[in-house]
Design an enzyme around this catalytic site. Structure first.
Site, PDB file in Angstrom:
ATOM      1  N   LYS A 145      74.684 -26.433  -9.787  1.00  0.00           N
ATOM      2  CA  LYS A 145      74.397 -25.738  -8.523  1.00  0.00           C
ATOM      3  C   LYS A 145      75.344 -26.183  -7.394  1.00  0.00           C
ATOM      4  O   LYS A 145      76.041 -27.207  -7.519  1.00  0.00           O
ATOM      5  CB  LYS A 145      72.933 -25.983  -8.156  1.00  0.00           C
ATOM      6  CG  LYS A 145      71.934 -25.352  -9.140  1.00  0.00           C
ATOM      7  CD  LYS A 145      70.498 -25.587  -8.661  1.00  0.00           C
ATOM      8  CE  LYS A 145      69.489 -24.904  -9.552  1.00  0.00           C
ATOM      9  NZ  LYS A 145      68.100 -25.086  -9.042  1.00  0.00           N
ATOM     10  N   PHE A 181      59.547 -20.016  -1.695  1.00  0.00           N
ATOM     11  CA  PHE A 181      60.903 -20.565  -1.623  1.00  0.00           C
ATOM     12  C   PHE A 181      61.987 -19.560  -2.049  1.00  0.00           C
ATOM     13  O   PHE A 181      63.167 -19.889  -2.078  1.00  0.00           O
ATOM     14  CB  PHE A 181      61.022 -21.850  -2.463  1.00  0.00           C
ATOM     15  CG  PHE A 181      60.632 -21.696  -3.923  1.00  0.00           C
ATOM     16  CD1 PHE A 181      61.537 -21.206  -4.855  1.00  0.00           C
ATOM     17  CD2 PHE A 181      59.365 -22.055  -4.350  1.00  0.00           C
ATOM     18  CE1 PHE A 181      61.190 -21.066  -6.196  1.00  0.00           C
ATOM     19  CE2 PHE A 181      59.002 -21.928  -5.701  1.00  0.00           C
ATOM     20  CZ  PHE A 181      59.923 -21.430  -6.616  1.00  0.00           C
ATOM     21  N   THR A 193      61.694 -30.608 -11.774  1.00  0.00           N
ATOM     22  CA  THR A 193      62.250 -29.820 -10.655  1.00  0.00           C
ATOM     23  C   THR A 193      62.396 -30.678  -9.402  1.00  0.00           C
ATOM     24  O   THR A 193      63.404 -30.612  -8.704  1.00  0.00           O
ATOM     25  CB  THR A 193      61.314 -28.619 -10.359  1.00  0.00           C
ATOM     26  OG1 THR A 193      61.044 -27.938 -11.581  1.00  0.00           O
ATOM     27  CG2 THR A 193      61.945 -27.673  -9.359  1.00  0.00           C
ATOM     28  N   HIS A 252      70.383 -25.932 -13.133  1.00  0.00           N
ATOM     29  CA  HIS A 252      69.419 -24.953 -13.631  1.00  0.00           C
ATOM     30  C   HIS A 252      69.498 -24.941 -15.151  1.00  0.00           C
ATOM     31  O   HIS A 252      70.586 -25.084 -15.711  1.00  0.00           O
ATOM     32  CB  HIS A 252      69.771 -23.548 -13.109  1.00  0.00           C
ATOM     33  CG  HIS A 252      69.032 -22.442 -13.820  1.00  0.00           C
ATOM     34  ND1 HIS A 252      67.795 -21.992 -13.404  1.00  0.00           N
ATOM     35  CD2 HIS A 252      69.332 -21.758 -14.949  1.00  0.00           C
ATOM     36  CE1 HIS A 252      67.376 -21.047 -14.253  1.00  0.00           C
ATOM     37  NE2 HIS A 252      68.289 -20.894 -15.196  1.00  0.00           N
TER      38      HIS A 252
HETATM   39  O1  CDP Z   1      64.624 -25.114 -11.955  1.00  0.00           O
HETATM   40  P1  CDP Z   1      63.234 -25.260 -12.548  1.00  0.00           P
HETATM   41  O2  CDP Z   1      63.019 -24.354 -13.726  1.00  0.00           O
HETATM   42  O3  CDP Z   1      62.895 -26.700 -12.835  1.00  0.00           O
HETATM   43  O4  CDP Z   1      62.209 -24.828 -11.406  1.00  0.00           O
HETATM   44  P2  CDP Z   1      61.619 -23.375 -11.016  1.00  0.00           P
HETATM   45  O5  CDP Z   1      60.162 -23.546 -10.769  1.00  0.00           O
HETATM   46  O6  CDP Z   1      62.040 -22.338 -12.008  1.00  0.00           O
HETATM   47  O7  CDP Z   1      62.302 -23.083  -9.617  1.00  0.00           O
HETATM   48  C1  CDP Z   1      63.624 -22.578  -9.538  1.00  0.00           C
HETATM   49  C2  CDP Z   1      64.345 -23.311  -8.446  1.00  0.00           C
HETATM   50  O8  CDP Z   1      63.732 -22.999  -7.188  1.00  0.00           O
HETATM   51  C3  CDP Z   1      64.287 -24.849  -8.514  1.00  0.00           C
HETATM   52  O9  CDP Z   1      65.210 -25.402  -9.414  1.00  0.00           O
HETATM   53  C4  CDP Z   1      64.588 -25.218  -7.078  1.00  0.00           C
HETATM   54  O10 CDP Z   1      65.983 -25.123  -6.803  1.00  0.00           O
HETATM   55  C5  CDP Z   1      63.867 -24.115  -6.312  1.00  0.00           C
HETATM   56  N1  CDP Z   1      62.518 -24.541  -5.865  1.00  0.00           N
HETATM   57  C6  CDP Z   1      62.330 -24.885  -4.533  1.00  0.00           C
HETATM   58  O11 CDP Z   1      63.266 -24.827  -3.743  1.00  0.00           O
HETATM   59  N2  CDP Z   1      61.079 -25.313  -4.106  1.00  0.00           N
HETATM   60  C7  CDP Z   1      60.058 -25.377  -4.952  1.00  0.00           C
HETATM   61  N3  CDP Z   1      58.859 -25.782  -4.512  1.00  0.00           N
HETATM   62  C8  CDP Z   1      60.226 -25.047  -6.303  1.00  0.00           C
HETATM   63  C9  CDP Z   1      61.477 -24.623  -6.733  1.00  0.00           C
HETATM   64 MG    MG Z   2      63.055 -22.264 -13.817  1.00  0.00          MG
END
Ligand code: CDP
Ligand code: MG
Length: 141
Positions: free
Chosen positions: A11, A59, A93, A117
């Site tokens: 990222k 978000f 995350t 990601h």
């Molecule tokens: O990336 P991952 O699959 O672990 O998390 P996600 O739940 O699919 O969320 C996608 C992306 O959104 C995360 O990697 C973060 O960059 C962002 N995010 C955020 O800014 N605030 C949150 N509370 C959860 C996710």
């Molecule tokens: Mg995800």
């Protein structure tokens, strides 16, 4: 395409800090092959489509702005059980909850600027890989 391929994105926070090489070292050190890779700038419109699954989350707007804010490295990783194993290597995350030895524990700045990601299932991996790559671009082995 099966569970041996996953889409990874290094990222903007990580590319801007010049730690693409360090992250790739962790990826290759964990036994993944990088079978496709390119440095791109994701447009806001592409970001909104890529993260469509999160469109109702609070978000979503910040996430789309962030992922389109600077250069990213998109890559396809190959390994047996690549999807689950890359999720494990990325860590939680929220980097505060990520385990030692994971990419996010080591390099992520915050829950939003979390450096990497990775696809979360076979159907999403297939969709995400084809979002950025054509079959002929998967050149590594
Ligand atoms: O990336 P991952 O699959 O672990 O998390 P996600 O739940 O699919 O969320 C996608 C992306 O959104 C995360 O990697 C973060 O960059 C962002 N995010 C955020 O800014 N605030 C949150 N509370 C959860 C996710
Ligand atoms: Mg995800």
């Amino acid at each position: 395409m099966q569970d041996n391929l996953t889409l990874s994105i290094i990222k903007p926070d990580a590319v801007a800090r010049h730690i693409t090489g360090k992250i790739n070292e962790m990826i290759e050190g964990a036994g993944f092959s990088i079978v496709a890779q390119k440095l791109i700038r994701i447009t806001k419109e592409q970001a909104q489509r890529f993260y469509d699954v999160h469109k109702d989350k609070p978000f979503y707007d910040d996430l789309c702005n962030y992922i389109s804010s600077g250069a990213v490295v998109v890559q396809v990783l190959k390994k047996e059980n690549a999807i689950a194993d890359y999720r494990k290597l990325m860590g939680a995350t929220n980097p505060e909850k990520a385990e030692e030895g994971t990419i996010r524990k080591k390099y992520a700045i915050s829950i939003d600027q979390n450096s990497v990601h990775g696809s979360d299932a076979e159907d999403t991996a297939r969709r995400e890989i084809s979002f950025f790559f054509s079959e002929t671009e998967l050149v590594g082995c």
